[in-house]
Design a protein around this motif. Structure first.
Motif, PDB file in Angstrom:
ATOM      1  N   PRO A  29       0.819  -1.222   0.000  1.00 47.19           N
ATOM      2  CA  PRO A  29       0.000   0.000   0.000  1.00 47.19           C
ATOM      3  C   PRO A  29       0.850   1.268   0.000  1.00 47.19           C
ATOM      4  CG  PRO A  29      -0.849  -1.551   1.590  1.00 47.19           C
ATOM      5  CD  PRO A  29       0.449  -2.122   1.090  1.00 47.19           C
ATOM      6  N   PHE A  42      -7.484  -0.790  -1.560  1.00 45.89           N
ATOM      7  CA  PHE A  42      -7.038  -0.638  -0.160  1.00 45.89           C
ATOM      8  C   PHE A  42      -8.043  -0.001   0.796  1.00 45.89           C
ATOM      9  CE2 PHE A  42      -3.077  -0.671  -2.686  1.00 45.89           C
ATOM     10  CZ  PHE A  42      -2.571  -1.869  -2.184  1.00 45.89           C
ATOM     11  N   LYS A  53       1.181   4.055  -2.879  1.00 44.31           N
ATOM     12  CA  LYS A  53       0.603   5.343  -2.454  1.00 44.31           C
ATOM     13  C   LYS A  53       1.286   6.510  -3.142  1.00 44.31           C
ATOM     14  CE  LYS A  53      -1.092   7.633   1.645  1.00 44.31           C
ATOM     15  NZ  LYS A  53      -1.096   7.680   3.089  1.00 44.31           N
ATOM     16  N   TYR A  60      -6.357   2.316  -6.545  1.00 39.33           N
ATOM     17  CA  TYR A  60      -5.783   2.332  -5.194  1.00 39.33           C
ATOM     18  C   TYR A  60      -6.914   2.304  -4.157  1.00 39.33           C
ATOM     19  CZ  TYR A  60      -2.872   3.669  -1.230  1.00 39.33           C
ATOM     20  OH  TYR A  60      -2.234   3.692  -0.021  1.00 39.33           O
TER      21      TYR A  60
END
Lengths: 499, 607
Positions: free
Chosen positions: B587, B604, B591, B600
């Motif tokens: 993650p 997540f 990011k 994303y």
């Protein structure tokens, strides 16, 4: 010395003030032109019928801005009263009005408006105010609440002395945890026999019988809900109630905004002395919605509204209530075995009945008709109708009705006056209108409950909900009622079975 | 010699020390002291509470009419409420909130200093007069505090100053009794504080006759009893304690009592030190300095404890919303988004800018709650929801929430009344729109807006041709439906089809499906509307989402005109995911480069 001279000066100016005041009230009026249309005034008091004991009908001339001076001359056979407008508004002093009304019962008052337009005086044609021979009950009780969706803030049940402008609180929700209070009801306009419900916080029903006050817990396992819409039996020993599983939902486009409907409803009778609920299989059916019970003044008949069930809420607009009646024997507390239909929603023009109310003399039954459902206070097509109970003839009360909601109504104790809720002013905020109904059941033009300040209704942001006449002041004190509402655990009402 | 000096206007030359003394003597005067406090307060309040003042203004609606004044004057503490509303109406103007409150708080300080000087002139305790304003200041951060409390405090000190000017017993007891009753009628609970303080002072100074001064306390208590008995208030707390200056249904924290407690404490200290001999100037100023530092330290250490600043952003964003400063909201959110309310404002700003579908994932989103928080019946949430629903074109819900907010705020929220004017004009409910216009026309700061909207009354043509009202009127569904909030996407899709020019509606539906990760419904939506007027092009986040839905069938990408740039980015994203399979740091790795993508969020964010 200084004080003396001040007092002298003050008196001098006071005298001067009154002299000038009198002169201004005594303009030498020479009418140059008489118009041919009635003045547009708010509230519309032209050609209305009023009781002689009503508060002064203050009003304003809508197009007052074009005039420099305006007078209203009230006259009947015996006397004349001249009122000068201030900012276009005619505020009539209570004492002058009382003097005018003193011997006016059964007569007509003519009102002429004269106005100065630049150098010319014009006069409107006179309009009439008819003064009925019968008085109206001196108090009007109502709940004040915003015509809202889910939220309320402060609300309460108030009483207005209709002979002047004094309003007092019977109970408000400040001391009851800001909960809801509703469905106040009186036994035959008697202020000593009253009930109302508390919801949300400290729930229960408060029953007032003279000095005796009880809090009731009215939920039972056998009934759908706590007791809802009430109607006292004239003996005071019973109160008919509906029990309702009620929901509300909102529209995207419909001007009615809010829809209130039942998923289920029944009618029951509460025995005041035994704290017991009974019902009848004819009032307690799963396939029929029964609601809005209303006892006849002789106590032998109970009227109510009844509709076949539909899947709710999606078919809410198919639900149409008929007006029905069933006999009731107060001695044995039993119902008859047949239900009569006075207005059949299936057979007639397909409208739906709500709020049946019988005049105290037993001659007429007034009710509301709207396109569907039972919560007609939110239905713009809701209108008032009357049934002559001697021949069961139904007549629309066209004189009373408007293009907007005309709904909840109650009779005065002498059966000559009704008060009803109307949204005709702005389409949202309910206002109380009072109308004369003569012995033949014919209505006169209604008038808006007068207020001291003409713009009051324009500023006021709450609705007048459930206006009910009572013959005199409700003496029970809000403090005492609140104490009982908050601190009393209440009497558990039991279910006595189906009879 | 004297006369010669006068004639020639020759002044004796002062030493440096004498000049300082004159300066400090002047500094000691109420004017200079007051000016100093005022400037300090003004800058502090403007810096800390500028948006708070804008927000507070929306909780009342001052009408410039005789009837409005008369409606206040006939009820207890009505005059105070009227006076306070008169002041607070000006808070809508920049700087006026800070200015008005600085004047009021400074006046409190000056009066307190005046009382201290009168009863203990040699005690050097003047700086203690700052304590009440320090404690009152705490309350000014609280949106539930009613500013009547501060104005009432000022009135009470004024009356108390009068008391200390009377020497004889009989006039004093008459004054306290009469003014106590009047104060109760005009300003409410402070009358109790006043009579208790007077009683305390009499006990400390004239013990033998002091008990007569119980009478005013009893009278005020009796009035409170009448108030409760007649249902003016729900309990004595609201008529005798500062709780009366707090939103009725809520209970204030202990900090509301501090300004009340400190007053008798100051009187006690004054009594203790009243017999003190004159001190030298140096010592006097040293004592002042010590007091000043103590007050400053007290303030510095307690301000955080007694104030809740967590809603500061809400007030700030509310101000930007009222003034249509959407860029400001987006700019502030660039600094960080901390909660759902932040996100509600941000997404509304993006909707208003027409950029929701394009940029929403440039910010850390928070599911459906970030789009519209659950309604909890609180007035500020109702108002926010009204703003959001108005932005997306759900006029029925915008009207409902505006009504709910306004009812919660005693029908006195100018912003929500404006909204009700708009929604009723949009619906063509002209009589009730006129009622609200009439009301707003009686105010100072909303009257111009209201008057401008008068031209829409009974004029469908004007409404339909107005850029805002006309566009929103087209959003009203032709066929009525019952609103089911859990199915709001159905209403919104209907509105989007009916009024495709109102792109906010379809963007809201799309966002709703994306944020709830309901990509099947999202795909259905796109298949129905892509290429039509409702959805002529696919914004960035939609392209990203459609890749997820059609990953197994890239031929569809062409059908949806997915840009090369998006496809290339997706390949990079996918590569990183595959390369780091099983890596707990994935993650964080993604990011940096992909937090602004729907992929994303989809991968997540936990719903």
């Amino acid at each position: 010395m200084k004080i003396k001279s001040f007092v002298k000066k003050f008196l001098k100016y006071l005298v001067l003030f009154f002299v000038i005041g009198n002169i201004s009230c005594s303009d030498n009026i020479h009418i140059n032109k008489t118009l041919d249309t009635l003045p547009t005034i708010f509230p519309d008091y032209t050609n209305v019928t009023i009781p002689y004991n009503i508060a002064p009908l203050s009003f304003k001339l809508i197009d007052s801005a074009v005039y420099t001076k305006i007078y209203a001359i009230f006259e009947n056979d015996m006397q004349q009263m001249e009122i000068k407008a201030k900012n276009g508004q005619f505020s009539i002093p209570l004492s002058s009005w009382k003097k005018l009304m003193k011997d006016a019962a059964g007569s007509t008052i003519s009102v002429t408006i004269q106005a100065k337009d630049q150098d010319q005086w014009i006069s409107y044609p006179a309009f009439q105010i008819f003064v009925a021979p019968e008085p109206v009950d001196s108090y009007l009780v109502y709940r004040l609440i915003e015509p809202g969706y889910d939220i309320w803030n402060e609300m309460g049940i108030y009483q207005r002395h209709v002979e002047d402008f004094h309003e007092s609180t019977i109970i408000n929700n400040k001391r009851t945890g800001y909960g809801c209070m509703n469905c106040h009801s009186f036994n035959m306009q008697n202020p000593e026999k009253m009930l109302f419900h508390l919801r949300a916080s400290h729930p229960g029903t408060i029953m007032i019988n003279g000095d005796k006050i009880e809090k009731l817990n009215t939920n039972t396992e056998q009934t759908l809900s706590a007791l809802v819409y009430p109607s006292w039996h004239p003996s005071g020993n019973f109160v008919a109630f509906s029990v309702n599983d009620t929901k509300q939902i909102f529209h995207t486009t419909d001007p009615n905004r809010i829809e209130v409907f039942d998923f289920a409803s029944d009618v029951v009778v509460y025995d005041v002395n035994r704290h017991e609920i009974i019902t009848s299989t004819l009032l307690n059916s799963n396939s029929i919605f029964e609601t809005f019970p209303s006892f006849s003044p002789d106590g032998k008949t109970m009227f109510f509204c009844s509709a076949d069930t539909f899947p709710m809420p999606h078919e809410y607009n198919k639900l149409k209530y008929s007006l029905c009646a069933i006999s009731f024997d107060p001695e044995s507390c039993t119902f008859g075995t047949e239900v009569d239909t006075l207005y059949n929603a299936k057979l007639n023009d397909g409208k739906s009945v709500s709020f049946p109310r019988v005049s105290p003399d037993g001659k007429y039954l007034m009710f509301t008709l709207s396109g569907y459902g039972n919560f007609s206070i939110w239905h713009k097509d809701a209108d008032l109708y009357i049934i002559d109970l001697q021949n069961n003839k139904t007549t629309p009360l066209s004189t009373l009705n408007s293009n907007d909601v005309d709904s909840y109504h109650s009779w005065s104790s002498n059966s000559r006056w009704v008060v009803f809720s109307s949204r005709r002013i702005d389409g949202l905020y309910t206002r109380p209108y009072i109308a004369y109904i003569n012995d033949a059941g014919e209505p006169a033009k209604p008038f808006l409950l007068p207020q001291k300040y003409v713009d009051f209704y324009h500023r006021f942001m709450k609705s007048y909900n459930i206006p009910e006449f009572v013959t005199s002041k409700v003496e029970q004190n809000g403090f005492k009622l609140s104490e009982i509402a908050v601190n009393d655990t209440g009497i558990d009402v039991t279910f006595g079975g189906t009879r | 010699m004297k006369s010669f000096e006068k004639k020639k206007n020759i002044k004796p030359v002062k030493t440096e020390q004498q000049q300082y003394s004159v300066f400090f003597a002047k500094l000691n005067t109420p004017v200079v002291f007051g000016l100093f406090i005022f400037i300090l307060l003004f800058f502090y309040l403007q810096k800390q509470l500028a948006f708070h003042f804008y927000y507070i203004e929306q909780e009342q609606l001052f009408l410039w009419s005789r009837a409005y004044f008369l409606s206040f004057i006939i009820k207890p503490a009505g005059l105070l409420q009227w006076l306070t509303e008169f002041c607070v109406q000006h808070f809508i103007q920049p700087y006026l909130g800070a200015l008005i409150m600085s004047v009021i708080l400074t006046a409190i300080s000056i009066l307190a200093a005046g009382i201290i000087k009168r009863i203990a002139s040699t005690a050097n305790l003047h700086i203690l007069s700052l304590l009440p304003i320090v404690f009152l200041l705490y309350m000014h951060f609280d949106i539930n505090y009613l500013y009547e409390g501060t104005v009432a405090y000022l009135l009470m000190l004024l009356v108390m100053y009068g008391y200390f000017c009377i020497g004889n017993f009989l006039p004093r007891i008459i004054y306290v009794t009469v003014s106590g009753i009047l104060l109760f009628w005009c300003a409410g609970p402070v009358a109790f504080l006043f009579t208790v303080c007077v009683f305390l002072w009499e006990i400390l100074n004239r013990f033998s006759k002091a008990f007569v001064f119980i009478l005013p306390i009893l009278l005020v208590a009796a009035l409170a009893f009448v108030g409760v008995y007649t249902s003016l208030a729900d309990n004595y707390r609201l008529l005798l304690l500062p709780d009366g200056y707090y939103t009725r249904q809520l209970h204030p924290g202990t900090e509301i009592y501090l300004s009340w407690v400190v007053l008798p404490v100051i009187l006690l200290l004054c009594r203790l030190f009243s017999k003190r001999q004159h001190t030298g100037r140096k010592r006097k100023y040293a004592e002042y300095l010590l007091q000043l530092m103590s007050v400053a330290v007290l303030f510095g250490f307690t301000i955080e404890k007694f104030t809740d600043r967590s809603y500061d952003f809400f007030k700030e964003f509310n101000y930007y919303t009222r003034n249509g400063q959407w860029d400001k909201i987006i700019e502030r959110c660039d600094e960080g988004v901390n909660n759902y309310l932040h996100l509600n404002f941000l997404n509304m700003a993006l909707i208003e800018k027409g950029e929701l579908a394009e940029k929403m994932f440039s910010f850390p989103q928070g599911g459906l709650q970030g789009l519209t928080v659950t309604w909890n019946m609180m007035p500020h949430i109702s108002a926010l929801q009204s703003d959001i629903y108005f932005s997306i074109g759900h006029i029925a819900l915008a009207q409902r929430m505006a009504f709910e907010a306004n009812v919660s705020m005693q029908n006195s929220n100018g912003a929500m009344l404006k909204r009700l004017v708009q929604t009723n004009l949009i619906y063509g409910a002209y009589p009730v729109a006129e009622k609200y216009i009439d009301l707003l026309e009686q105010t100072k700061y909303y009257s111009e807006w209201a008057h401008e909207h008068r031209r829409f009354l009974w004029n469908d043509y004007a409404v339909e041709n107005d850029a805002l009202l006309g566009m929103k009127r087209k959003c009203i569904p032709v066929s009525n439906t019952l609103i089911e909030e859990q199915n709001i996407h159905i209403d919104m899709e209907y509105i989007a089809i009916q009024n495709p020019a109102h792109q906010a509606s379809i963007q809201y539906v799309g966002a709703l499906f994306l944020l709830t990760k309901d990509i099947l419904l999202f795909r259905e939506l796109l298949e129905k509307h892509y290429g039509t007027d409702v959805l002529p092009t696919l914004p960035k986040s939609y392209q990203e989402a459609i890749i997820i839905v059609t990953e197994q069938d890239p031929s569809k990408w062409e059908q949806f005109n997915i840009s090369e740039q998006v496809i290339q980015r997706y390949n990079e994203y996918k590569k990183q995911v595959l390369d780091n399979r099983g890596n707990a740091a994935l993650p964080n790795l993604l990011k940096a480069s992909f937090s602004d993508t729907y992929w994303y969020y989809y991968m997540f964010y936990k719903l």
